[in-house]
Write a protein that holds these residues in place. Structure first.
Motif, short mmCIF file in Angstrom:
data_model
loop_
_atom_site.label_atom_id
_atom_site.label_comp_id
_atom_site.label_asym_id
_atom_site.label_seq_id
_atom_site.Cartn_x
_atom_site.Cartn_y
_atom_site.Cartn_z
N VAL A 258 0.83 -1.20 0.00
CA VAL A 258 0.00 0.00 0.00
C VAL A 258 0.87 1.25 0.00
O VAL A 258 0.60 2.21 -0.75
N ILE A 259 1.91 1.26 0.82
CA ILE A 259 2.80 2.43 0.88
C ILE A 259 3.45 2.68 -0.48
O ILE A 259 3.48 3.82 -0.98
N ILE A 260 3.96 1.62 -1.10
CA ILE A 260 4.60 1.75 -2.41
C ILE A 260 3.60 2.22 -3.45
O ILE A 260 3.89 3.10 -4.27
N ALA A 261 2.38 1.67 -3.40
CA ALA A 261 1.34 2.04 -4.37
C ALA A 261 0.95 3.51 -4.21
O ALA A 261 0.76 4.23 -5.20
N ILE A 262 0.83 3.97 -2.97
CA ILE A 262 0.46 5.37 -2.72
C ILE A 262 1.53 6.32 -3.23
O ILE A 262 1.23 7.33 -3.88
N VAL A 263 2.80 5.99 -2.97
CA VAL A 263 3.90 6.83 -3.46
C VAL A 263 3.88 6.88 -4.98
O VAL A 263 4.03 7.96 -5.58
N PHE A 264 3.67 5.72 -5.61
CA PHE A 264 3.62 5.68 -7.07
C PHE A 264 2.47 6.52 -7.60
O PHE A 264 2.63 7.29 -8.56
N GLU A 265 1.29 6.39 -7.01
CA GLU A 265 0.11 7.13 -7.48
C GLU A 265 0.30 8.64 -7.34
O GLU A 265 -0.12 9.42 -8.21
N ILE A 266 0.92 9.06 -6.24
CA ILE A 266 1.16 10.49 -6.04
C ILE A 266 2.16 11.02 -7.06
O ILE A 266 1.96 12.09 -7.66
N LEU A 267 3.24 10.27 -7.30
CA LEU A 267 4.24 10.69 -8.29
C LEU A 267 3.63 10.72 -9.69
O LEU A 267 3.92 11.64 -10.48
N LEU A 268 2.79 9.75 -9.99
CA LEU A 268 2.12 9.73 -11.29
C LEU A 268 1.20 10.93 -11.43
O LEU A 268 1.15 11.57 -12.50
N ALA A 269 0.48 11.27 -10.37
CA ALA A 269 -0.42 12.42 -10.41
C ALA A 269 0.36 13.72 -10.64
O ALA A 269 -0.07 14.58 -11.43
N ILE A 270 1.50 13.85 -9.97
CA ILE A 270 2.34 15.03 -10.17
C ILE A 270 2.82 15.11 -11.61
O ILE A 270 2.81 16.19 -12.24
N LEU A 271 3.26 13.98 -12.16
CA LEU A 271 3.72 13.94 -13.55
C LEU A 271 2.61 14.32 -14.52
O LEU A 271 2.81 15.12 -15.43
N MET A 272 1.42 13.76 -14.30
CA MET A 272 0.29 14.05 -15.19
C MET A 272 -0.11 15.52 -15.11
O MET A 272 -0.42 16.15 -16.12
N TYR A 273 -0.10 16.07 -13.91
CA TYR A 273 -0.45 17.47 -13.76
C TYR A 273 0.59 18.36 -14.43
O TYR A 273 0.26 19.36 -15.08
N TYR A 274 1.86 18.00 -14.28
CA TYR A 274 2.95 18.76 -14.91
C TYR A 274 2.81 18.75 -16.43
O TYR A 274 2.93 19.80 -17.09
N ILE A 275 2.53 17.58 -16.98
CA ILE A 275 2.35 17.47 -18.44
C ILE A 275 1.18 18.33 -18.89
O ILE A 275 1.25 19.04 -19.90
N GLY A 276 0.08 18.26 -18.13
CA GLY A 276 -1.09 19.05 -18.48
C GLY A 276 -0.84 20.54 -18.45
O GLY A 276 -1.32 21.29 -19.30
N LYS A 277 -0.05 20.97 -17.46
CA LYS A 277 0.24 22.40 -17.33
C LYS A 277 1.18 22.89 -18.44
O LYS A 277 0.97 23.95 -19.02
N LYS A 278 2.22 22.09 -18.72
CA LYS A 278 3.26 22.53 -19.64
C LYS A 278 2.85 22.43 -21.11
O LYS A 278 3.30 23.23 -21.94
N THR A 279 2.05 21.47 -21.45
CA THR A 279 1.72 21.22 -22.85
C THR A 279 0.29 21.59 -23.21
O THR A 279 -0.12 21.43 -24.35
N ASN A 280 -0.47 22.07 -22.21
CA ASN A 280 -1.90 22.32 -22.41
C ASN A 280 -2.60 21.06 -22.90
O ASN A 280 -3.55 21.09 -23.67
N TRP A 281 -2.07 19.92 -22.43
CA TRP A 281 -2.57 18.61 -22.86
C TRP A 281 -4.03 18.43 -22.51
O TRP A 281 -4.81 17.88 -23.28
N PHE A 282 -4.40 18.88 -21.32
CA PHE A 282 -5.78 18.74 -20.89
C PHE A 282 -6.64 19.93 -21.32
O PHE A 282 -7.85 19.86 -21.27
N GLY A 283 -6.00 21.03 -21.67
CA GLY A 283 -6.75 22.19 -22.16
C GLY A 283 -7.43 22.98 -21.07
O GLY A 283 -7.42 24.20 -21.10
N GLU A 284 -8.02 22.30 -20.10
CA GLU A 284 -8.77 22.99 -19.06
C GLU A 284 -7.92 23.43 -17.89
O GLU A 284 -8.38 24.09 -16.98
N LEU A 285 -6.65 23.03 -17.86
CA LEU A 285 -5.77 23.44 -16.77
C LEU A 285 -5.35 24.88 -16.96
O LEU A 285 -5.04 25.31 -18.07
N GLU A 286 -5.31 25.63 -15.87
CA GLU A 286 -4.91 27.03 -15.96
C GLU A 286 -3.43 27.14 -16.27
O GLU A 286 -2.64 26.29 -15.92
#
Length: 286
Positions: A258-286
Motif C-alpha cells: 500500500v505504501i509503495i502504491a500510494i507513493v507511485f500514485e502520487i508521483l504519477l499524479a504530479i507527472l500528469m499534472y505537470y504534463i497538463g500544465k506545460k503542454t496544455n494537454w488537458f486544455g482545461e488546466l490554468e
C-alpha cells in the motif's frame, strides 16, 4: 478546448441550472438506486441462467478474489457498468439537468481527452506492476484467451467510467453544490469511494488517496475524462496481469504494498499534472 475561465466550475456545476434545487440531487440518487437494483436483479437472473446458482453465489460472496476468473470479472464489471444507464434514466425522470453535465461542465464527454490521458498512466502502471512481479514473483494462474483479453479491454474501462460518473460526477457535484467548497467535496467523495470498496483497513487508505487524486483531476479539468483514464490505467493493468497469471486480485492489502502504491500514485499524479500544465494537454488546466 475552452479555457478554464470560460466554463463553469465542475464541482458546483449543478447550481448553474435553472431547475436546480438542493434536494434534486438526492432524488437523482434515489431514482438511480431504484434503477440499479432493478438492473442488478435482471443481471443476477441472467447470470444464474448462464453460470448456475453455485457460481453466482460464490461471486457475490467472494470479495475481490473473484476478479481472478473470467466469469467473475464479467459479472463484477457488469454489476458496476449498469450504473451508467441507471444514472442516465434517473436524470430523465427527475429532469433537473442533462446527463452530460455529470461528465463535464465543458459540454459533455471528451473521448479524445480520455485516450490522451490514458496512454502514459497505462504504460507506467504496467511497468510498475511488472517490477513488482520481477521482484516478488508471479502470484496468479495463467488463463489467457482472446475472449478474456477483449473482456478486459471493453468491460474494465466501462466499469471505471461508471464509477467516475457516480463518485466524481453525481456524488462530488452534489457535495460541491451543497457546500460550495471544492476541497471538502473532493475529500468526502474520496472517503465514500473508499468505504464502498471491500478491502481491509490499510487497503482502504490507498483507495482514499486514489479518490482524492481522481477528484483533484476532475476539479482541475472540469470533467471526469482524466480521472476515468487514471482509474482505467490502474484497473486495466491489474486485469491484464491477472489474465497472464502474473498477479492476483485480493481484498487483503499488505502495508508495504500500500505504501509503495500510494507513493507511485502520487508521483504519477504530479507527472500528469505537470504534463497538463506545460503542454496544455488537458486544455482545461490554468
Amino acid at each position: 478546448m475552452t479555457e478554464n475561465n470560460e466554463i463553469s466550475e465542475f464541482i458546483t456545476f449543478p447550481k448553474a441550472f435553472e431547475k436546480y434545487k438542493w434536494y434534486k440531487p438526492l432524488l437523482v440518487f434515489i431514482v438511480t438506486l431504484i434503477f440499479y437494483v432493478l438492473f442488478s436483479v435482471a443481471l443476477l437472473i441472467f447470470s444464474y441462467g448462464i453460470y448456475g446458482e453455485a457460481f453466482v453465489t460464490s461471486i457475490i460472496n467472494g470479495g475481490y478474489e473473484v476478479l481472478n476468473s473470467e466469469g467473475g470479472l464479467i459479472l463484477s464489471d457488469l454489476g458496476i457498468i449498469i450504473l451508467i444507464p441507471a444514472i442516465y434514466l434517473a436524470t430523465k425522470v427527475v429532469k433537473d439537468r442533462p446527463f452530460s453535465s455529470y461528465s463535464s461542465s465543458r459540454g459533455g464527454w471528451n473521448i479524445k481527452l480520455y485516450f490522451k490521458a490514458l496512454i502514459i498512466p497505462l504504460i507506467l502502471f504496467l511497468i510498475f506492476e511488472g517490477i513488482d512481479v520481477a521482484m516478488n514473483g508471479a502470484k496468479g494462474t495463467y488463463h489467457f484467451s482472446i475472449g478474456f483479453l477483449l473482456i478486459c479491454l471493453i468491460l474494465v474501462p466501462l466499469q471505471c467510467i461508471a464509477e467516475e460518473y457516480l463518485y466524481r460526477g453525481l456524488i462530488m457535484q452534489t457535495l460541491g453544490s451543497w457546500f460550495n467548497i471544492p476541497i471538502l467535496a473532493i475529500i468526502i467523495q474520496a472517503i465514500i469511494f473508499s468505504v464502498s470498496h471491500g478491502y481491509n483497513t490499510i487497503g482502504l487508505v490507498e483507495i482514499v488517496v486514489a479518490g482524492i487524486i481522481y477528484g483533484f483531476f476532475t476539479w482541475k479539468t472540469n470533467g471526469i475524462e482524466v480521472s476515468s483514464a487514471l482509474h482505467t490505467a490502474n484497473n486495466l493493468s491489474i486485469s491484464l496481469l491477472v489474465m497472464f497469471g502474473l498477479s492476483s486480485s485480493t481484498s487483503s492489502a499488505l502495508l508495504n504494498d500500500v505504501i509503495i502504491a500510494i507513493v507511485f500514485e502520487i508521483l504519477l499524479a504530479i507527472l500528469m499534472y505537470y504534463i497538463g500544465k506545460k503542454t496544455n494537454w488537458f486544455g482545461e488546466l490554468e
